[in-house]
Design a protein around this motif. Structure first.
Motif, PDB file in Angstrom:
ATOM      1  N   MET A   1       0.826  -1.032   0.081  1.00 57.67           N
ATOM      2  CA  MET A   1       0.053  -0.050   0.347  1.00 57.67           C
ATOM      3  C   MET A   1       0.809   1.303  -0.075  1.00 57.67           C
ATOM      4  O   MET A   1       1.914   1.335   0.771  1.00 57.67           O
ATOM      5  N   GLY A  44      -7.069   6.572   1.667  1.00 56.25           N
ATOM      6  CA  GLY A  44      -6.693   5.100   2.233  1.00 56.25           C
ATOM      7  C   GLY A  44      -7.462   4.319   1.265  1.00 56.25           C
ATOM      8  O   GLY A  44      -6.993   3.284   0.759  1.00 56.25           O
ATOM      9  N   ALA A  48      -5.614   1.515  -1.569  1.00 54.60           N
ATOM     10  CA  ALA A  48      -5.722   0.078  -0.898  1.00 54.60           C
ATOM     11  C   ALA A  48      -5.871  -0.703  -2.035  1.00 54.60           C
ATOM     12  O   ALA A  48      -6.640  -0.519  -3.172  1.00 54.60           O
ATOM     13  N   ASP A  50      -5.677  -4.602  -1.180  1.00 53.96           N
ATOM     14  CA  ASP A  50      -6.575  -5.689  -0.764  1.00 53.96           C
ATOM     15  C   ASP A  50      -7.791  -5.679  -0.488  1.00 53.96           C
ATOM     16  O   ASP A  50      -8.282  -4.535  -0.123  1.00 53.96           O
ATOM     17  N   ASP A  52     -10.102  -7.028   1.423  1.00 49.30           N
ATOM     18  CA  ASP A  52     -10.478  -6.646   3.050  1.00 49.30           C
ATOM     19  C   ASP A  52     -10.246  -5.203   3.377  1.00 49.30           C
ATOM     20  O   ASP A  52     -11.000  -4.483   4.050  1.00 49.30           O
ATOM     21  N   LEU A  53      -9.213  -4.687   2.873  1.00 44.00           N
ATOM     22  CA  LEU A  53      -8.622  -3.263   3.319  1.00 44.00           C
ATOM     23  C   LEU A  53      -9.747  -2.326   2.655  1.00 44.00           C
ATOM     24  O   LEU A  53     -10.353  -1.242   2.963  1.00 44.00           O
ATOM     25  N   CYS A  56     -12.957  -2.368   4.341  1.00 47.26           N
ATOM     26  CA  CYS A  56     -12.758  -1.467   5.464  1.00 47.26           C
ATOM     27  C   CYS A  56     -12.789   0.138   5.500  1.00 47.26           C
ATOM     28  O   CYS A  56     -13.343   0.800   6.104  1.00 47.26           O
ATOM     29  N   TYR A  57     -12.137   0.302   4.267  1.00 51.32           N
ATOM     30  CA  TYR A  57     -12.217   1.708   3.859  1.00 51.32           C
ATOM     31  C   TYR A  57     -13.471   2.233   3.593  1.00 51.32           C
ATOM     32  O   TYR A  57     -14.132   3.449   3.763  1.00 51.32           O
ATOM     33  N   LYS A  60     -15.428   2.820   6.650  1.00 53.28           N
ATOM     34  CA  LYS A  60     -15.099   4.045   7.247  1.00 53.28           C
ATOM     35  C   LYS A  60     -15.546   5.308   6.927  1.00 53.28           C
ATOM     36  O   LYS A  60     -15.892   6.255   7.526  1.00 53.28           O
TER      37      LYS A  60
END
Length: 96
Positions: A1, A44, A48, A50, A52-53, A56-57, A60
């Motif tokens: 990243m 982010g 990103a 990935d 999963d990331l 997540c973002y 968020k």
């Protein structure tokens, strides 16, 4: 990243709005913090790779957007700012 941010404007660069008491100062500081968190979350997400990331973002960004809208509503309700004083945020692209 990647370890850099793609956004160039941060809430700390915005002019301070006049506050009459401690509650107003606290609310304006929370608005600045939410704006900064939103820019970091978008950054982010942009960087990103990935899955999963990315998820997540997405969560968020949605959470911070809701908080930011709530705080703006409170500021307008308390006659601290007008809704037009804040730059419009992008439409919520991250809805489930």
């Amino acid at each position: 990243m990647k370890s850099f941010f793609s956004h160039t404007t941060y809430a700390t660069d915005e002019p301070d709005l006049p506050a009459k008491d401690e509650d107003e100062k606290r609310l304006l500081n929370e608005l600045k913090l939410a704006r900064t968190e939103l820019e970091i979350a978008y950054s982010g997400f942009d960087n990103a790779t990935d899955p999963d990331l990315i998820d997540c973002y997405i969560y968020k960004v949605n959470a911070v957007l809701k908080r930011y809208k709530f705080l703006i509503g409170k500021a307008v309700e308390m006659n601290i700012v007008k809704a037009a004083d804040f730059t419009p945020l992008p439409k919520e692209d991250f809805q489930d």
